[in-house]
Each structure stands twice: as C-alpha cells, then as structure tokens.
Scaffold this active site. Structure first.
Site, PDB file in Angstrom:
ATOM      1  N   CYS A   1       0.838  -1.187   0.000  1.00 57.59           N
ATOM      2  CA  CYS A   1       0.000   0.000   0.000  1.00 57.59           C
ATOM      3  C   CYS A   1       0.878   1.244   0.000  1.00 57.59           C
ATOM      4  O   CYS A   1       1.890   1.295   0.690  1.00 57.59           O
ATOM      5  CB  CYS A   1      -0.943   0.099   1.189  1.00 57.59           C
ATOM      6  SG  CYS A   1      -2.094  -1.260   1.323  1.00 57.59           S
TER       7      CYS A   1
ATOM      8  N   ARG B   1       3.778  -0.229  -4.946  1.00 59.11           N
ATOM      9  CA  ARG B   1       3.557  -0.829  -3.632  1.00 59.11           C
ATOM     10  C   ARG B   1       2.259  -1.642  -3.570  1.00 59.11           C
ATOM     11  O   ARG B   1       2.024  -2.367  -2.605  1.00 59.11           O
ATOM     12  CB  ARG B   1       3.511   0.271  -2.561  1.00 59.11           C
ATOM     13  CG  ARG B   1       4.777   1.045  -2.446  1.00 59.11           C
ATOM     14  CD  ARG B   1       4.653   2.122  -1.404  1.00 59.11           C
ATOM     15  NE  ARG B   1       4.529   1.560  -0.081  1.00 59.11           N
ATOM     16  CZ  ARG B   1       5.546   1.252   0.712  1.00 59.11           C
ATOM     17  NH1 ARG B   1       6.775   1.467   0.302  1.00 59.11           N
ATOM     18  NH2 ARG B   1       5.353   0.738   1.905  1.00 59.11           N
TER      19      ARG B   1
ATOM     20  N   TRP C   1      -2.698  -2.681  -1.688  1.00 56.93           N
ATOM     21  CA  TRP C   1      -2.426  -4.105  -1.878  1.00 56.93           C
ATOM     22  C   TRP C   1      -3.266  -4.804  -0.827  1.00 56.93           C
ATOM     23  O   TRP C   1      -3.028  -4.673   0.364  1.00 56.93           O
ATOM     24  CB  TRP C   1      -0.940  -4.392  -1.680  1.00 56.93           C
ATOM     25  CG  TRP C   1      -0.564  -5.794  -2.038  1.00 56.93           C
ATOM     26  CD1 TRP C   1      -0.332  -6.287  -3.291  1.00 56.93           C
ATOM     27  CD2 TRP C   1      -0.371  -6.888  -1.139  1.00 56.93           C
ATOM     28  NE1 TRP C   1      -0.012  -7.612  -3.216  1.00 56.93           N
ATOM     29  CE2 TRP C   1      -0.034  -8.012  -1.915  1.00 56.93           C
ATOM     30  CE3 TRP C   1      -0.464  -7.032   0.245  1.00 56.93           C
ATOM     31  CZ2 TRP C   1       0.222  -9.266  -1.366  1.00 56.93           C
ATOM     32  CZ3 TRP C   1      -0.215  -8.278   0.802  1.00 56.93           C
ATOM     33  CH2 TRP C   1       0.124  -9.377   0.000  1.00 56.93           C
TER      34      TRP C   1
ATOM     35  N   ASN D   1      -1.862   1.507   5.827  1.00 51.14           N
ATOM     36  CA  ASN D   1      -1.011   0.435   5.303  1.00 51.14           C
ATOM     37  C   ASN D   1      -0.687  -0.470   6.474  1.00 51.14           C
ATOM     38  O   ASN D   1      -0.309   0.012   7.533  1.00 51.14           O
ATOM     39  CB  ASN D   1       0.270   1.060   4.732  1.00 51.14           C
ATOM     40  CG  ASN D   1       1.305   0.017   4.345  1.00 51.14           C
ATOM     41  OD1 ASN D   1       0.957  -1.106   4.015  1.00 51.14           O
ATOM     42  ND2 ASN D   1       2.563   0.411   4.389  1.00 51.14           N
ATOM     43  N   GLY D   2      -0.831  -1.784   6.301  1.00 53.06           N
ATOM     44  CA  GLY D   2      -0.487  -2.710   7.375  1.00 53.06           C
ATOM     45  C   GLY D   2      -1.674  -3.558   7.772  1.00 53.06           C
ATOM     46  O   GLY D   2      -2.697  -3.581   7.089  1.00 53.06           O
TER      47      GLY D   2
ATOM     48  N   GLU E   1      17.111 -17.685  -9.124  1.00 46.78           N
ATOM     49  CA  GLU E   1      16.675 -16.331  -9.457  1.00 46.78           C
ATOM     50  C   GLU E   1      16.071 -16.290 -10.864  1.00 46.78           C
ATOM     51  O   GLU E   1      15.056 -15.632 -11.100  1.00 46.78           O
ATOM     52  CB  GLU E   1      17.859 -15.357  -9.313  1.00 46.78           C
ATOM     53  CG  GLU E   1      17.614 -13.927  -9.765  1.00 46.78           C
ATOM     54  CD  GLU E   1      16.493 -13.204  -9.030  1.00 46.78           C
ATOM     55  OE1 GLU E   1      15.913 -13.760  -8.100  1.00 46.78           O
ATOM     56  OE2 GLU E   1      16.184 -12.066  -9.420  1.00 46.78           O
TER      57      GLU E   1
ATOM     58  N   LYS F   1      12.200 -15.076 -11.550  1.00 44.04           N
ATOM     59  CA  LYS F   1      11.841 -13.965 -12.457  1.00 44.04           C
ATOM     60  C   LYS F   1      10.776 -14.428 -13.445  1.00 44.04           C
ATOM     61  O   LYS F   1       9.828 -13.713 -13.733  1.00 44.04           O
ATOM     62  CB  LYS F   1      13.067 -13.467 -13.249  1.00 44.04           C
ATOM     63  CG  LYS F   1      14.059 -12.642 -12.488  1.00 44.04           C
ATOM     64  CD  LYS F   1      13.615 -11.236 -12.137  1.00 44.04           C
ATOM     65  CE  LYS F   1      12.992 -11.121 -10.795  1.00 44.04           C
ATOM     66  NZ  LYS F   1      13.804 -11.069  -9.614  1.00 44.04           N
TER      67      LYS F   1
ATOM     68  N   GLU G   1       7.325 -14.913 -11.703  1.00 45.72           N
ATOM     69  CA  GLU G   1       6.700 -13.632 -11.344  1.00 45.72           C
ATOM     70  C   GLU G   1       6.138 -12.913 -12.557  1.00 45.72           C
ATOM     71  O   GLU G   1       5.074 -12.324 -12.506  1.00 45.72           O
ATOM     72  CB  GLU G   1       7.751 -12.669 -10.775  1.00 45.72           C
ATOM     73  CG  GLU G   1       8.297 -12.990  -9.469  1.00 45.72           C
ATOM     74  CD  GLU G   1       9.282 -11.913  -9.058  1.00 45.72           C
ATOM     75  OE1 GLU G   1       8.910 -11.069  -8.256  1.00 45.72           O
ATOM     76  OE2 GLU G   1      10.437 -11.906  -9.547  1.00 45.72           O
TER      77      GLU G   1
ATOM     78  N   HIS H   1      18.058 -36.752  -8.295  1.00 50.33           N
ATOM     79  CA  HIS H   1      17.327 -37.176  -7.092  1.00 50.33           C
ATOM     80  C   HIS H   1      15.834 -36.874  -7.206  1.00 50.33           C
ATOM     81  O   HIS H   1      15.130 -36.875  -6.199  1.00 50.33           O
ATOM     82  CB  HIS H   1      17.923 -36.491  -5.856  1.00 50.33           C
ATOM     83  CG  HIS H   1      19.358 -36.847  -5.626  1.00 50.33           C
ATOM     84  ND1 HIS H   1      19.757 -38.105  -5.236  1.00 50.33           N
ATOM     85  CD2 HIS H   1      20.496 -36.134  -5.796  1.00 50.33           C
ATOM     86  CE1 HIS H   1      21.080 -38.146  -5.145  1.00 50.33           C
ATOM     87  NE2 HIS H   1      21.554 -36.952  -5.490  1.00 50.33           N
TER      88      HIS H   1
ATOM     89  N   LYS I   1       5.656  -4.380  -4.329  1.00 47.82           N
ATOM     90  CA  LYS I   1       7.100  -4.158  -4.232  1.00 47.82           C
ATOM     91  C   LYS I   1       7.613  -4.290  -2.809  1.00 47.82           C
ATOM     92  O   LYS I   1       8.694  -4.800  -2.568  1.00 47.82           O
ATOM     93  CB  LYS I   1       7.401  -2.755  -4.767  1.00 47.82           C
ATOM     94  CG  LYS I   1       8.869  -2.407  -4.816  1.00 47.82           C
ATOM     95  CD  LYS I   1       9.554  -3.180  -5.904  1.00 47.82           C
ATOM     96  CE  LYS I   1      11.033  -2.967  -5.945  1.00 47.82           C
ATOM     97  NZ  LYS I   1      11.706  -4.046  -6.668  1.00 47.82           N
TER      98      LYS I   1
HETATM   99  C1  F6R Z   1      11.411 -10.743  -6.615  1.00 43.58           C
HETATM  100  C2  F6R Z   1      11.301  -9.754  -5.557  1.00 43.58           C
HETATM  101  C3  F6R Z   1      10.989 -10.239  -4.187  1.00 43.58           C
HETATM  102  C4  F6R Z   1      11.828  -9.463  -3.159  1.00 43.58           C
HETATM  103  C5  F6R Z   1      11.415  -9.858  -1.734  1.00 43.58           C
HETATM  104  C6  F6R Z   1      12.264  -9.156  -0.692  1.00 43.58           C
HETATM  105  O1  F6R Z   1      11.670 -10.132  -7.840  1.00 43.58           O
HETATM  106  O2  F6R Z   1      11.443  -8.588  -5.784  1.00 43.58           O
HETATM  107  O3  F6R Z   1      11.173 -11.611  -4.054  1.00 43.58           O
HETATM  108  O4  F6R Z   1      13.176  -9.751  -3.379  1.00 43.58           O
HETATM  109  O5  F6R Z   1      10.075  -9.524  -1.533  1.00 43.58           O
HETATM  110  O6  F6R Z   1      12.160  -7.782  -0.803  1.00 43.58           O
HETATM  111  P1  F6R Z   1      13.215  -6.819  -0.134  1.00 43.58           P
HETATM  112  O7  F6R Z   1      14.527  -7.052  -0.783  1.00 43.58           O
HETATM  113  O8  F6R Z   1      12.679  -5.447  -0.383  1.00 43.58           O
HETATM  114  O9  F6R Z   1      13.259  -7.178   1.328  1.00 43.58           O
END
Ligand code: F6R
Length: 614
Positions: free
Chosen positions: A2, A27, A75, A101-102, A484, A488, A491, A507, A609
């Site tokens: 949020c 956010r 969010w 927010n929260g 990673e 990506k 997501e 395995h 985010k």
């Molecule tokens: C993936 C991504 C998330 C963040 C995770 C931690 O692309 O962005 O997996 O890496 O939510 O976020 P931070 O680094 O802000 O604690």
C-alpha cells in the site's frame, strides 16, 4: 504494501496526491482512492484496480479543489480488492477520512464493540474501524492529533495511518508502527508518504519518523510526538537521487531501464570503499572491529530475490573468511528456535528496507543479543534504522516490482562484506583484497557487454513464448542464479519455472524433463574444473531425455558446444563473481517473454514491491 500520500499547502491537493500515488503504485495496485478537505467536510473518490480506473472516475465525477488531501494505492489484506474496500474509509458522519497500510491485529474485538455501540461498517477492512474509533475519540476533543494518539494506543499490529478531517482544514495527521511513513518538508507546504519518491518532485528535505510516532503537518509546521504526546526525536535527511531515476526515461518498462542501469549500480555500490591507505571501509559500520572479530557464526536472512543474493554471499563469505555462514528465509527464522547469541552476526538483505518478515527476524535476533548488519538499498527505511550496522547498496530507486538491479547491487555488497571481514580478521593480505576489488571493478564493463549482446536472448524469448514449463540448473554460485532465473520467470510470465542445484537433478527433478522442455544451465567457469565437469554431465543427462538446452557459458569454453541447443556467452570472470554476469540474460529473458505474452512487466499480478505484512 500500500502506498500512502498526504499533503497540506498551497497547490492542488488532488494533483499532488495523484502524482505521488503514481510513483507509489509499485507498492500495490488493487485499488486507489483520494480524500480532500472541502468546506468542512470530506470529498472523496475511490476505485478498484489500477490508478487509471481512479483517473477515469475523477474525470467522470470531478472533486472540488482543495489544498489538503490524502490518497492511497492498495495491496489488499483485509477484504477483497473492490470499490467498497478501497481506501480512504470514512466514519459514519463522513467527516473523517483514513488511509492505512499494514494489518491491525486486534481489530475484531474493537469492531465488535463499535458495532455494539451502533456503528455500521460498510467495508470488510480493518481501516474503516479506525475511522469509527476516531469518530468516538473526537467526541471528547477537538485535537485531531490527540485523537489519533489515543486510537494508536488501542491498536496492535502494523500500521501507517494518514488522516484528514473536515473539521480540521490545513491539517493532515499521520502515525506509524511497524510500517513506513516519511515526511517531506516544503516551504508553505508539507507532505507525508510511504516513501520519498511520492514527493521528491516538490521537495528533497525529508524527515525519518521513528517507531510509534504521530506527526501533524500544516502548511508551516511539522510536529512529531510519541503515542503519548511527548515530543519525539526525528532525523532530517536530504534525498540526493534524481527524479529522472524514478521515471521510465523512454523505456517501455521500468524493469528494462533498471536492467540497463546495472553496470552503473554495480560501479556506484563499489564506489568509495577504500580509505587513503587502500583499506576497505563500509559506510555505516557501527560495529567495532573487535566486535566483528568475536563473531563465530553468520546467519544471512532475507526473502525472495534478496534471499538468493544471500545464497551467493554464503559461498563468498565462507571461502574468504572461513566463518560458518547459514542462509535462512526471514519468514522461517524466528519460528524454528534458532541458535543465535552475542557472537552471531546476523546479516539481513533487503532492497526496500521495509519487508516485514525480515524486520521481525531482526527484532528477534537483537533480542537474542546477536549483532545485526543490514544490506539495504533504501536510505531512511525501517530495516537499517533497526540494525546495528548498515551497508547501503547504491542501486537508486527500484520501481519495477520484480527486483533486478537491486539483486546485483546486493551481491556486490555481500562481496564487500566478506572481504571486509577477511580484512579485519587478518585472513587476507591487503594485496589479495585489492586483487579481488580490481576484479570487482571490471564487472560493470562485463555486465555492459552482456547487455550489449542480449538481442539473441530476446529472440529466444519470443520463440519460447508458447512453452508451459522451464527448468534452470546451476551448481556452486550458479545455483542461486538458477533459482533467481526461475523466480523472475514465475513472477513475470506466470509460468511454471523451477530452479535446481544441478546435482539434485538425478534425485527427483529429472522426472520433469520431457521432449522440448527448455532447460537453462549455468556452467561454472573452467577455473572450477571439478564442478565444471559435473555440470557438463548434467547437460548431457537432460538433453538425452529430450530437453532443449540453453547453456550460459564463459567465452572460450567450447566443451559444451556439442550439447547446447542454444549458447549464451558470458564474459570470463572469476568463479565467485559469475552471478553478476550470469543473472542478467535470465532477467532479460523473463522480461522479454512476459512482454511477448502481453503481461504488465512492472506490476505483475498479485505482487507488491514492498511486502510490509508477514
Ligand atoms: C522478486 C522480488 C521479491 C523481493 C522480496 C524481498 O523479484 O522482488 O522476491 O526480493 O520480496 O524484498 P526486499 O529485498 O525489499 O526485502
């Protein structure tokens, strides 16, 4: 999650708030809303979906102009993402507007009491309950900040609240506990926001709020207290990044821009790390060398992509320092009764600095007397504030929800930390550290080369846009790269993608391999011959079972050529540093594939985010 904005001053409050919300949309984008103070009442609008829906609503039903405004981009946590649950929420008289927010944890009981007293709630949110509580508080006082303080004392959980009231023109009140809120100090105007990107268009002078604080802003004054009304300490800071850093700069997606910024980010994160004698220095290393010499264990804690940066860190830190290093998901850490004491160094990694799982892990670790050092990209955020020491990455604001440049900068910071520990514990000579630093300083050019040669990767993404499932394999530091790469793709393209340690294949995961399934394999540099040979065998194993092999391999290594359906060449770099070049084609691939599939790359579905709930 949020995004929240508040404004009082001389401009159109609606314009300021909407432009702030646009910058905060990363956010959360389940709904958006605004409230303005106008002629003793609240005028508001809100709409489910992205801010574009709110824009349309405002065009259809314009709001009156006002220079006191609050806004929210959501969010969803409590209640479905629909119009009714969108913020702002009003009290029953329609004169108090709240954005939040929260998650407020003790809301059920408060809501039941209010309903018993005759309050009717129209939404399923915890936020609306706060508006009704404020209504009750304001029966006994005209002081909005005091009413907010009293409400905050009753709430448990995590919240940033921003409140406007029809009876209080030229005033916006904010409060925070376990959730971010910053103040922007202007001339004849002041701002509140979840982060500074919302107001840097207007001012760069910001104030960090502490935990459990209430702030009142009028056009000319900012007053901060604790939840009991005592004057509170705050920290002023200047935002030195440029507004253009938060804008797309001609790219279709923020993510593309952020991928392209990686050479610069890596260079910036390496900048100024030597003192005059050539010794490494870290910026806010508030732990003494003696304290760091006493450490007998490191636990790296993070989530998602940052966790994968932590996995890379383990290889480098253990190799350079010989200190045992565990890597743990923040959301698991405190629930397993971990063995942590004053000789443990907990290293947390967070791009946003607001991730609640990581923050809670930090609090737990500090209760156990561990020292906490945070690697973070966001100055003034909660995680560095609550840590004993900070190592900032200098990637600039990361707007695309999926992390790219944040990851590379985190990996660099982990290397710096490993080298610093090796330096102060006398495990490496100065010239050895300088050699690795010199290698690191060549990385921006190596990453630039990967970017310059990435067109075939984009073409491959177009070709593979119909595939339903992807596998990613790696060993040693190539393993986190594989994880990673898979994350990506999940997501952004909403496809089944799995990353595995290549040795684990036999395995179980090899059962997933069938005719035509694309398998990315990160081949370690030839310097690690043993691992290299094993990965070569793994490529042959999947290919024998029909996989389409896409092999990422360093220049000059032709041993893989007979087994590669596609080759992605990487510059020759030392083994431990390979993630800095090997991750980049996988980012580009995921971005291109998602674009080809017509997805919103910057704001993938269901994500946000900054994950400020546990
Ligand atoms: C993936 C991504 C998330 C963040 C995770 C931690 O692309 O962005 O997996 O890496 O939510 O976020 P931070 O680094 O802000 O604690």
């Amino acid at each position: 999650m949020c995004g929240i904005v508040g404004y009082v001053g001389v401009r159109s409050g609606l314009e300021v708030v909407m432009s702030g919300l646009r910058r905060l949309e990363y956010r959360g984008y389940d709904s958006g809303g605004v409230a303005l103070v106008y002629e003793g009442r609240i005028a508001s609008a809100k709409k489910a979906g992205k801010l574009a829906n709110l824009d349309r609503e405002l065009a259809l039903h314009p709001l009156p102009d006002s220079s006191t405004a609050i806004g929210h981009t959501r969010w969803a946590t409590h209640g479905a993402p629909n119009d009714r649950n969108a913020h702002p929420h009003l009290d029953s008289s329609g004169s108090i507007a709240v954005v939040h927010n929260g998650i407020i944890e003790n809301i059920a009981e408060i809501r039941a009491n209010l309903e018993a007293a005759g309050h009717e709630m129209v939404s399923e949110t915890d936020t609306e309950t706060v508006a009704h509580l404020l209504h009750e508080e304001l029966k006994g006082t005209h002081d909005l900040a005091e009413a907010v303080r009293s409400v905050c004392r009753q709430l448990e959980g995590a919240f940033t609240l921003v409140i406007a009231s029809g009876r209080h023109p030229d005033l916006v009140v904010g409060a925070r506990r376990n959730s971010p809120l910053v103040v922007g100090r202007g001339k004849g105007e002041n701002f509140l926001a979840s982060d500074v990107s919302a107001f840097i268009e207007y001012t760069r002078d910001a104030i960090e709020l502490g935990q459990d604080q209430v702030v009142s802003i009028t056009p000319d004054e900012i007053v901060v207290t604790d939840f009991f009304g005592n004057p509170a300490e705050t920290k002023d800071y200047y935002v030195d990044w440029d507004i253009s850093a938060a804008e797309k700069g001609g790219y279709d997606w923020f993510m593309l821009k952020e991928i392209d910024e990686q050479p610069q980010d890596v260079a910036d994160t390496l900048l100024g790390r030597h003192d005059a004698s050539g010794a490494l220095q870290l910026d806010e290393m508030r732990l003494s060398d003696d304290e760091l010499r006493e450490i007998d264990k490191i636990i790296v804690i993070a989530c998602g992509t940052s966790f994968y940066a932590g996995l890379v860190a383990k290889y480098a830190i253990e190799h350079w320092t010989r200190i045992p290093c565990e890597v743990e998901l923040a959301s698991e850490f405190r629930y397993r009764d971990p063995i942590v004491d004053r000789s443990t160094l907990v290293v947390t990694i967070s791009q946003s600095g607001e991730t609640m799982d990581t923050l809670m892990a930090i609090r737990y670790a500090r209760q156990q007397r561990a020292k906490v050092l945070s690697i973070c990209n966001t100055n003034g955020s909660t995680i560095p504030r609550e840590s004993d020491a900070v190592l900032y990455t200098h990637a600039g604001p990361e707007i695309a929800v999926a992390s790219t440049k944040g990851f590379l900068a985190q990996v660099v910071a982990c290397y710096l930390l490993g080298l610093y520990l090796a330096q102060i514990r006398g495990l490496k000579y100065g010239d050895e550290i300088s050699r690795i630093m010199t290698d690191l300083e060549t990385m921006p050019a190596a990453i630039q080369r990967v970017l310059d040669e990435s067109e075939p990767v984009r073409q491959l993404a177009k070709e593979l846009a119909g595939s339903k499932s992807f596998l990613f394999l790696g060993r040693h530091v190539g393993y986190p790269v594989a994880l990673e790469g898979a994350l990506k793709l999940k997501e952004l393209a909403y496809l089944h993608a799995e990353g595995f340690a290549a040795g684990e294949l036999k395995h179980g995961p090899i059962a997933l391999v069938e005719e035509g399934v694309p398998v990315f394999i990160v081949v370690p540099p030839r310097g690690r011959d043993q691992v290299h040979e094993k990965v070569l065998s793994n490529i042959q194993e999947v290919r024998a079972r029909g996989a389409r092999t896409i092999v990422l391999v360093e220049d000059g290594d032709d041993s893989v050529v007979p087994y590669a359906d596609e080759l992605i060449r990487l510059p020759k770099v030392p083994t431990l540093l390979q993630p800095l070049v090997a991750t980049v084609p996988l980012q580009i691939f995921a971005c291109a594939l998602a674009t080809e599939m017509g997805h919103d790359v910057d704001q993938p579905r269901n994500l946000a985010k900054s994950v400020t709930v546990e």
